[in-house]
Motif scaffolding. Structure first.
Motif, PDB file in Angstrom:
ATOM      1  N   VAL A 107      22.928  19.323  17.289  1.00 58.38           N
ATOM      2  CA  VAL A 107      22.238  18.259  17.554  1.00 58.38           C
ATOM      3  C   VAL A 107      20.960  18.842  18.700  1.00 58.38           C
ATOM      4  N   LEU A 108      21.689  19.529  19.757  1.00 63.52           N
ATOM      5  CA  LEU A 108      20.862  19.818  20.979  1.00 63.52           C
ATOM      6  C   LEU A 108      19.833  20.939  20.632  1.00 63.52           C
ATOM      7  N   GLN A 109      20.391  21.965  19.445  1.00 60.76           N
ATOM      8  CA  GLN A 109      19.161  22.685  19.118  1.00 60.76           C
ATOM      9  C   GLN A 109      18.058  22.172  18.443  1.00 60.76           C
ATOM     10  N   GLY A 110      18.101  20.869  17.850  1.00 62.91           N
ATOM     11  CA  GLY A 110      17.098  20.418  17.369  1.00 62.91           C
ATOM     12  C   GLY A 110      15.995  19.971  18.297  1.00 62.91           C
ATOM     13  N   PHE A 111      16.129  19.967  19.815  1.00 57.34           N
ATOM     14  CA  PHE A 111      15.146  19.578  20.687  1.00 57.34           C
ATOM     15  C   PHE A 111      15.179  20.717  21.779  1.00 57.34           C
ATOM     16  N   ARG A 112      15.878  21.720  21.492  1.00 49.36           N
ATOM     17  CA  ARG A 112      15.781  23.173  22.584  1.00 49.36           C
ATOM     18  C   ARG A 112      16.629  22.605  23.725  1.00 49.36           C
ATOM     19  N   ALA A 113      17.583  21.903  23.814  1.00 47.84           N
ATOM     20  CA  ALA A 113      18.419  21.453  24.713  1.00 47.84           C
ATOM     21  C   ALA A 113      19.379  22.543  25.003  1.00 47.84           C
ATOM     22  N   THR A 114      20.044  22.629  26.219  1.00 48.04           N
ATOM     23  CA  THR A 114      21.327  23.183  26.580  1.00 48.04           C
ATOM     24  C   THR A 114      22.547  22.482  26.942  1.00 48.04           C
ATOM     25  N   LEU A 115      23.637  23.206  26.834  1.00 46.54           N
ATOM     26  CA  LEU A 115      24.900  22.450  26.626  1.00 46.54           C
ATOM     27  C   LEU A 115      25.909  22.947  27.880  1.00 46.54           C
ATOM     28  N   GLU A 116      26.535  22.251  28.658  1.00 49.78           N
ATOM     29  CA  GLU A 116      27.557  22.759  29.692  1.00 49.78           C
ATOM     30  C   GLU A 116      28.807  21.936  29.408  1.00 49.78           C
ATOM     31  N   ILE A 117      29.872  22.256  29.464  1.00 47.07           N
ATOM     32  CA  ILE A 117      31.206  21.721  29.390  1.00 47.07           C
ATOM     33  C   ILE A 117      31.836  21.801  30.671  1.00 47.07           C
ATOM     34  N   ARG A 118      32.176  20.874  31.164  1.00 49.73           N
ATOM     35  CA  ARG A 118      32.600  20.855  32.832  1.00 49.73           C
ATOM     36  C   ARG A 118      34.174  20.276  32.822  1.00 49.73           C
ATOM     37  N   ASN A 119      34.562  20.746  33.893  1.00 51.60           N
ATOM     38  CA  ASN A 119      35.875  20.227  34.417  1.00 51.60           C
ATOM     39  C   ASN A 119      37.168  20.486  33.128  1.00 51.60           C
ATOM     40  N   VAL A 120      37.215  21.397  32.716  1.00 54.39           N
ATOM     41  CA  VAL A 120      38.281  21.571  31.585  1.00 54.39           C
ATOM     42  C   VAL A 120      39.451  22.412  32.330  1.00 54.39           C
ATOM     43  N   THR A 121      40.439  22.328  31.867  1.00 58.28           N
ATOM     44  CA  THR A 121      41.545  22.866  32.625  1.00 58.28           C
ATOM     45  C   THR A 121      41.575  24.463  31.915  1.00 58.28           C
ATOM     46  N   PRO A 122      42.114  25.220  32.842  1.00 56.05           N
ATOM     47  CA  PRO A 122      42.024  26.892  32.422  1.00 56.05           C
ATOM     48  C   PRO A 122      42.509  27.172  31.065  1.00 56.05           C
ATOM     49  N   LEU A 131      38.190  31.042  23.014  1.00 62.05           N
ATOM     50  CA  LEU A 131      38.561  31.544  21.789  1.00 62.05           C
ATOM     51  C   LEU A 131      37.941  30.940  20.380  1.00 62.05           C
ATOM     52  N   ALA A 132      37.480  29.718  20.560  1.00 63.74           N
ATOM     53  CA  ALA A 132      37.050  29.259  19.453  1.00 63.74           C
ATOM     54  C   ALA A 132      35.432  29.383  19.403  1.00 63.74           C
ATOM     55  N   GLY A 133      34.909  30.356  20.154  1.00 58.43           N
ATOM     56  CA  GLY A 133      33.575  30.604  20.249  1.00 58.43           C
ATOM     57  C   GLY A 133      32.530  29.658  20.981  1.00 58.43           C
ATOM     58  N   LEU A 134      33.029  28.590  21.824  1.00 60.20           N
ATOM     59  CA  LEU A 134      32.031  27.821  22.544  1.00 60.20           C
ATOM     60  C   LEU A 134      31.451  28.593  23.641  1.00 60.20           C
ATOM     61  N   GLY A 135      32.060  29.727  24.133  1.00 58.04           N
ATOM     62  CA  GLY A 135      31.514  30.499  25.483  1.00 58.04           C
ATOM     63  C   GLY A 135      30.098  31.012  25.103  1.00 58.04           C
ATOM     64  N   SER A 136      29.806  31.151  23.794  1.00 56.61           N
ATOM     65  CA  SER A 136      28.662  31.736  23.371  1.00 56.61           C
ATOM     66  C   SER A 136      27.422  30.437  23.178  1.00 56.61           C
ATOM     67  N   ILE A 137      27.980  29.544  23.151  1.00 54.36           N
ATOM     68  CA  ILE A 137      26.760  28.327  22.712  1.00 54.36           C
ATOM     69  C   ILE A 137      26.758  27.521  24.123  1.00 54.36           C
TER      70      ILE A 137
END
Length: 103
Positions: free
Chosen positions: A68-83, A91-97
């Motif tokens: 959805v964010l790609q539609g308006f060129r926005a960026t994504l951050e995932i915060r406060n996850v456990t190690p 491993l699921a590839g989210l580090g690349s997006i």
């Protein structure tokens, strides 16, 4: 609902809490998508600090918001996850997006 949304300027933060599974992910997705379409932020933060359980629906939730964010060129951050969750997300590839930050 397992999400609270705050917005300021070009930033939107979705605070997720409780369990994220097949059933709750649908409600979370709908609420975030409605806010995204209305606010059109340049940066979205998904805050996992208060998530007590997440299955693969959580990965799908993140990937879908990225599309959805790609539609308006926005960026994504995932915060406060456990190690462990960070490792699974990478491993699921989210580090690349998205930027993934541990607690």
């Amino acid at each position: 609902m397992n999400v609270t949304i705050e917005s300021s300027g070009n930033l939107m933060i979705a605070y997720l809490y409780g369990d994220i599974d097949h059933h709750t992910a649908v409600d979370i997705r709908d609420k975030i998508d409605n806010a995204l379409s209305y606010m059109k932020p340049q940066h979205l933060i998904l805050d996992f600090k208060n998530v007590s359980f997440m299955d693969s629906s959580g990965i799908g939730l993140v990937m879908g918001r990225y599309r959805v964010l790609q539609g308006f060129r926005a960026t994504l951050e995932i915060r406060n996850v456990t190690p462990t969750t960070k490792k699974l997300m990478e491993l699921a590839g989210l580090g690349s997006i998205a930027i993934i930050k541990e607690m």
